[in-house]
Design a protein around this motif. Structure first.
Motif, PDB file in Angstrom:
ATOM      1  N   PRO A 104       0.833  -1.213   0.000  1.00  0.00           N
ATOM      2  CA  PRO A 104       0.000   0.000   0.000  1.00  0.00           C
ATOM      3  C   PRO A 104       0.862   1.255   0.000  1.00  0.00           C
ATOM      4  CG  PRO A 104      -0.105  -1.134   2.137  1.00  0.00           C
ATOM      5  CD  PRO A 104       0.642  -2.026   1.214  1.00  0.00           C
ATOM      6  N   LEU A 105       0.283   2.337  -0.555  1.00  0.00           N
ATOM      7  CA  LEU A 105       1.021   3.588  -0.735  1.00  0.00           C
ATOM      8  C   LEU A 105       0.201   4.763  -0.238  1.00  0.00           C
ATOM      9  CD1 LEU A 105       2.139   2.971  -4.442  1.00  0.00           C
ATOM     10  CD2 LEU A 105       3.530   2.562  -2.395  1.00  0.00           C
ATOM     11  N   ARG A 106       0.905   5.785   0.274  1.00  0.00           N
ATOM     12  CA  ARG A 106       0.277   7.072   0.525  1.00  0.00           C
ATOM     13  C   ARG A 106       0.156   7.828  -0.789  1.00  0.00           C
ATOM     14  NH1 ARG A 106       2.226  10.236   5.841  1.00  0.00           N
ATOM     15  NH2 ARG A 106       0.975  11.752   4.736  1.00  0.00           N
ATOM     16  N   ALA A 107      -0.570   8.952  -0.766  1.00  0.00           N
ATOM     17  CA  ALA A 107      -0.802   9.727  -1.980  1.00  0.00           C
ATOM     18  C   ALA A 107       0.495  10.214  -2.608  1.00  0.00           C
ATOM     19  CB  ALA A 107      -1.722  10.910  -1.679  1.00  0.00           C
ATOM     20  N   ASP A 108       1.542  10.447  -1.777  1.00  0.00           N
ATOM     21  CA  ASP A 108       2.818  10.926  -2.311  1.00  0.00           C
ATOM     22  C   ASP A 108       3.719   9.797  -2.803  1.00  0.00           C
ATOM     23  OD1 ASP A 108       3.661   9.769   0.048  1.00  0.00           O
ATOM     24  OD2 ASP A 108       4.484  11.600   0.923  1.00  0.00           O
ATOM     25  N   GLY A 109       3.210   8.574  -2.794  1.00  0.00           N
ATOM     26  CA  GLY A 109       3.981   7.432  -3.270  1.00  0.00           C
ATOM     27  C   GLY A 109       4.787   6.720  -2.214  1.00  0.00           C
ATOM     28  N   THR A 110       4.767   7.198  -0.969  1.00  0.00           N
ATOM     29  CA  THR A 110       5.497   6.561   0.123  1.00  0.00           C
ATOM     30  C   THR A 110       4.868   5.212   0.467  1.00  0.00           C
ATOM     31  OG1 THR A 110       6.046   8.721   1.051  1.00  0.00           O
ATOM     32  CG2 THR A 110       6.294   6.827   2.503  1.00  0.00           C
ATOM     33  N   ILE A 111       5.697   4.177   0.614  1.00  0.00           N
ATOM     34  CA  ILE A 111       5.187   2.889   1.075  1.00  0.00           C
ATOM     35  C   ILE A 111       4.586   3.057   2.459  1.00  0.00           C
ATOM     36  CG2 ILE A 111       5.838   0.564   1.797  1.00  0.00           C
ATOM     37  CD1 ILE A 111       7.902   0.512  -0.385  1.00  0.00           C
ATOM     38  N   ALA A 112       3.405   2.510   2.656  1.00  0.00           N
ATOM     39  CA  ALA A 112       2.670   2.676   3.919  1.00  0.00           C
ATOM     40  C   ALA A 112       2.273   1.304   4.462  1.00  0.00           C
ATOM     41  CB  ALA A 112       1.448   3.548   3.704  1.00  0.00           C
ATOM     42  N   GLY A 113       3.211   0.648   5.137  1.00  0.00           N
ATOM     43  CA  GLY A 113       2.933  -0.694   5.628  1.00  0.00           C
ATOM     44  C   GLY A 113       2.979  -1.699   4.494  1.00  0.00           C
ATOM     45  N   SER A 114       2.369  -2.858   4.712  1.00  0.00           N
ATOM     46  CA  SER A 114       2.405  -3.905   3.700  1.00  0.00           C
ATOM     47  C   SER A 114       1.084  -4.653   3.653  1.00  0.00           C
ATOM     48  CB  SER A 114       3.538  -4.894   3.985  1.00  0.00           C
ATOM     49  OG  SER A 114       3.114  -5.913   4.874  1.00  0.00           O
ATOM     50  N   GLY A 115       0.973  -5.518   2.654  1.00  0.00           N
ATOM     51  CA  GLY A 115      -0.142  -6.456   2.577  1.00  0.00           C
ATOM     52  C   GLY A 115       0.340  -7.874   2.793  1.00  0.00           C
ATOM     53  N   LEU A 116       1.490  -8.022   3.442  1.00  0.00           N
ATOM     54  CA  LEU A 116       2.168  -9.304   3.599  1.00  0.00           C
ATOM     55  C   LEU A 116       1.487 -10.193   4.636  1.00  0.00           C
ATOM     56  CD1 LEU A 116       4.808 -10.965   2.938  1.00  0.00           C
ATOM     57  CD2 LEU A 116       5.877  -9.703   4.827  1.00  0.00           C
ATOM     58  N   ARG A 117       1.492 -11.503   4.381  1.00  0.00           N
ATOM     59  CA  ARG A 117       1.145 -12.524   5.370  1.00  0.00           C
ATOM     60  C   ARG A 117       2.450 -13.048   5.960  1.00  0.00           C
ATOM     61  NH1 ARG A 117      -3.690 -15.969   3.868  1.00  0.00           N
ATOM     62  NH2 ARG A 117      -2.426 -17.663   4.730  1.00  0.00           N
ATOM     63  N   LEU A 118       2.453 -13.398   7.252  1.00  0.00           N
ATOM     64  CA  LEU A 118       3.701 -13.864   7.857  1.00  0.00           C
ATOM     65  C   LEU A 118       4.076 -15.259   7.361  1.00  0.00           C
ATOM     66  CD1 LEU A 118       5.921 -12.847   9.678  1.00  0.00           C
ATOM     67  CD2 LEU A 118       4.730 -13.825  11.639  1.00  0.00           C
ATOM     68  N   ASP A 119       3.087 -16.107   7.057  1.00  0.00           N
ATOM     69  CA  ASP A 119       3.441 -17.404   6.481  1.00  0.00           C
ATOM     70  C   ASP A 119       4.094 -17.220   5.109  1.00  0.00           C
ATOM     71  OD1 ASP A 119       1.055 -16.620   5.228  1.00  0.00           O
ATOM     72  OD2 ASP A 119      -0.002 -18.500   5.615  1.00  0.00           O
ATOM     73  N   GLU A 120       3.653 -16.205   4.367  1.00  0.00           N
ATOM     74  CA  GLU A 120       4.276 -15.890   3.088  1.00  0.00           C
ATOM     75  C   GLU A 120       5.720 -15.438   3.280  1.00  0.00           C
ATOM     76  OE1 GLU A 120       3.594 -12.745  -0.648  1.00  0.00           O
ATOM     77  OE2 GLU A 120       2.303 -12.679   1.123  1.00  0.00           O
ATOM     78  N   ALA A 121       5.981 -14.654   4.318  1.00  0.00           N
ATOM     79  CA  ALA A 121       7.349 -14.221   4.598  1.00  0.00           C
ATOM     80  C   ALA A 121       8.246 -15.418   4.885  1.00  0.00           C
ATOM     81  CB  ALA A 121       7.366 -13.251   5.780  1.00  0.00           C
ATOM     82  N   VAL A 122       7.749 -16.390   5.631  1.00  0.00           N
ATOM     83  CA  VAL A 122       8.521 -17.613   5.886  1.00  0.00           C
ATOM     84  C   VAL A 122       8.829 -18.312   4.575  1.00  0.00           C
ATOM     85  CG1 VAL A 122       8.436 -19.904   6.943  1.00  0.00           C
ATOM     86  CG2 VAL A 122       7.635 -17.914   8.229  1.00  0.00           C
ATOM     87  N   GLY A 123       7.817 -18.431   3.712  1.00  0.00           N
ATOM     88  CA  GLY A 123       8.029 -19.060   2.414  1.00  0.00           C
ATOM     89  C   GLY A 123       9.031 -18.311   1.558  1.00  0.00           C
ATOM     90  N   ASN A 124       8.991 -16.979   1.621  1.00  0.00           N
ATOM     91  CA  ASN A 124       9.957 -16.184   0.859  1.00  0.00           C
ATOM     92  C   ASN A 124      11.380 -16.413   1.360  1.00  0.00           C
ATOM     93  OD1 ASN A 124       8.002 -15.050  -0.801  1.00  0.00           O
ATOM     94  ND2 ASN A 124       7.781 -13.192   0.431  1.00  0.00           N
ATOM     95  N   ALA A 125      11.549 -16.526   2.680  1.00  0.00           N
ATOM     96  CA  ALA A 125      12.886 -16.793   3.231  1.00  0.00           C
ATOM     97  C   ALA A 125      13.407 -18.142   2.738  1.00  0.00           C
ATOM     98  CB  ALA A 125      12.838 -16.756   4.756  1.00  0.00           C
ATOM     99  N   ILE A 126      12.552 -19.144   2.740  1.00  0.00           N
ATOM    100  CA  ILE A 126      12.960 -20.470   2.278  1.00  0.00           C
ATOM    101  C   ILE A 126      13.320 -20.424   0.790  1.00  0.00           C
ATOM    102  CG2 ILE A 126      12.152 -22.839   1.907  1.00  0.00           C
ATOM    103  CD1 ILE A 126      10.470 -22.451   4.500  1.00  0.00           C
ATOM    104  N   ALA A 127      12.539 -19.664   0.009  1.00  0.00           N
ATOM    105  CA  ALA A 127      12.815 -19.533  -1.420  1.00  0.00           C
ATOM    106  C   ALA A 127      14.150 -18.843  -1.676  1.00  0.00           C
ATOM    107  CB  ALA A 127      11.686 -18.770  -2.106  1.00  0.00           C
ATOM    108  N   LEU A 128      14.604 -18.010  -0.725  1.00  0.00           N
ATOM    109  CA  LEU A 128      15.900 -17.343  -0.854  1.00  0.00           C
ATOM    110  C   LEU A 128      17.059 -18.231  -0.400  1.00  0.00           C
ATOM    111  CD1 LEU A 128      15.021 -13.721   0.361  1.00  0.00           C
ATOM    112  CD2 LEU A 128      15.493 -14.471  -1.987  1.00  0.00           C
ATOM    113  N   GLY A 129      16.745 -19.444   0.012  1.00  0.00           N
ATOM    114  CA  GLY A 129      17.792 -20.382   0.376  1.00  0.00           C
ATOM    115  C   GLY A 129      17.986 -20.588   1.862  1.00  0.00           C
ATOM    116  N   VAL A 130      17.138 -19.982   2.685  1.00  0.00           N
ATOM    117  CA  VAL A 130      17.245 -20.160   4.137  1.00  0.00           C
ATOM    118  C   VAL A 130      16.720 -21.545   4.507  1.00  0.00           C
ATOM    119  CG1 VAL A 130      16.487 -19.291   6.389  1.00  0.00           C
ATOM    120  CG2 VAL A 130      17.025 -17.692   4.539  1.00  0.00           C
ATOM    121  N   ASP A 131      17.421 -22.220   5.399  1.00  0.00           N
ATOM    122  CA  ASP A 131      16.964 -23.510   5.903  1.00  0.00           C
ATOM    123  C   ASP A 131      15.568 -23.355   6.512  1.00  0.00           C
ATOM    124  OD1 ASP A 131      17.698 -26.358   6.969  1.00  0.00           O
ATOM    125  OD2 ASP A 131      16.917 -25.270   8.697  1.00  0.00           O
TER     126      ASP A 131
END
Length: 386
Positions: A303-330
């Motif tokens: 998500p973004l503010r009107a000036d284009g600044t990133i304003a938080g995320s739409g991320l799920r924490l299980d997705e973050a775990v999956g992204n770490a594994i995809a980057l090669g983390v055990d």
């Protein structure tokens, strides 16, 4: 005595000391909401639940949730709180810190009081571990989506006002502000985790904050000084200082995959995966709210503010775990960064692990690492484990 036996073809097991490890197969036995036995192999007796694939892991712990499912936590009413705590288990999160961003101190104090009054009436769902105050003691130069009009120095009276409810568990502040080191000492003495963030500090100033008791860095590389070979900043100290745990928004938008890999390698065993989720998380594209300001959720990206600044995320924490594994983390280390490490930082050694004596907060992560079922205190609150 309510009991539950879950067997899994792959499971996280937490030793008495040290990080998680993956066992295959594994089992966990629960009685009255607590893990009474966990081990490798197949136990005696027929399981109540068998997980044929994926990974049985401790419930995920998110230390930075501004909002979710259309609701901003700072001004959420009772119905909104019910929605968030009831639905966060869909993302594998079994414990979280609702995060209130910058506002006048009195406004934040009133929000804390409202939250204190609401908490006893919440339905079964994700645990509320306290509140994360992200501001108002931040740098104007690194304000990100925060309202600069409300940024201020951490006066002792303001710290005392915010601590009165007993709900404050984590405070993000800029250590270069006047009075910040004294505030860090006072907050730490009160049992509050202090995180350096939204800061223009030098590496030396961050080291001084750690000397005073700070133990975390909020969303590394975002809204802070970074890496310069002659002028190191917050991010450098976060990577090299063993006392500090860098929070990482691993949506691959806030921090690119190469830099995320740098963080995960340089600070291995210290990284905390967070979502920094805004009210737009879990929602379709549209306009939502963050700390009283409109934000827009695009078709892709955060998500973004009107000036284009990133304003938080739409991320799920299980997705973050999956992204770490995809980057090669055990996988065990990736889960560790979203469970045991954050739980320990906020003083909850009963959470974020599968070990005897721990709360039976569990998540079944499917082969794509997305939550398929979630248990809190041994009670299934999402999914269909079978």
């Amino acid at each position: 005595m309510a009991s539950l036996l879950i067997t899994a073809e792959q499971m996280i097991l937490t030793p008495a000391a040290g990080p998680h490890r993956v066992v295959s197969p594994g089992y966990v036995r629960v009685a009255d909401g607590v893990v009474i036995e966990a081990g490798e192999g197949r136990p005696e007796g027929a399981p109540d639940v068998h997980l044929p694939d994926g990974l049985l892991a401790p419930g995920l712990v998110d230390l930075q949730v501004n909002g979710y499912f259309g609701h901003d936590m700072v001004d959420a009413d009772e119905a909104a709180w019910h929605t968030v705590v009831s639905r966060l288990p869909e993302t594998g999160v079994t414990a979280f810190l609702p995060t209130f961003i910058t506002a006048p101190v009195r406004t934040q104090a009133d929000a804390l009081l409202r939250t204190r009054d609401l908490l006893p009436g919440l339905p079964p769902g994700t645990r509320v571990l306290g509140v994360h105050l992200e501001g108002p003691f931040l740098s104007e130069k690194r304000k990100g989506a925060h309202n600069a009009a409300h940024l201020t120095d951490p006066a002792p009276a303001d710290i005392a006002t915010l601590l009165e409810t007993g709900l404050v568990k984590l405070v993000t502040l800029a250590p270069e502000r006047d009075g910040a080191l004294e505030a860090i000492r006072a907050l730490t003495a009160a049992g509050v985790l202090v995180s350096v963030g939204h800061s223009d500090a030098t590496a030396a100033q961050v080291a001084a904050a750690a000397d005073a008791g700070a133990r975390k860095v909020t969303h590394i590389f975002n809204a802070q000084t970074g890496v310069h070979h002659r002028d190191p900043g917050v991010a450098v100290q976060a990577l090299i200082d063993e006392r500090l745990s860098p929070g990482l928004i691993l949506d691959l938008h806030h921090v690119g995959p190469e830099v995320a890999t740098l963080v995960l390698r340089a600070a291995a065993g210290r990284v905390v995966l967070v979502t920094d989720a805004a009210s737009a998380a879990g929602m379709p594209p549209g306009t939502y709210d963050l700390g009283g300001e409109p934000i827009t959720m695009p078709e892709q990206g955060p998500p973004l503010r009107a000036d284009g600044t990133i304003a938080g995320s739409g991320l799920r924490l299980d997705e973050a775990v999956g992204n770490a594994i995809a980057l090669g983390v055990d996988p065990a280390a990736a889960v560790d960064a979203a469970t045991r490490i954050p739980a320990d930082l906020v003083g909850r050694p009963d959470l974020g692990r599968i070990a005897p004596g721990a709360a039976a907060d569990l998540v079944w992560l499917g082969p794509d690492h997305r939550a398929l079922a979630t248990w809190i205190n041994g009670q299934e609150v999402f999914g269909g484990g079978s």
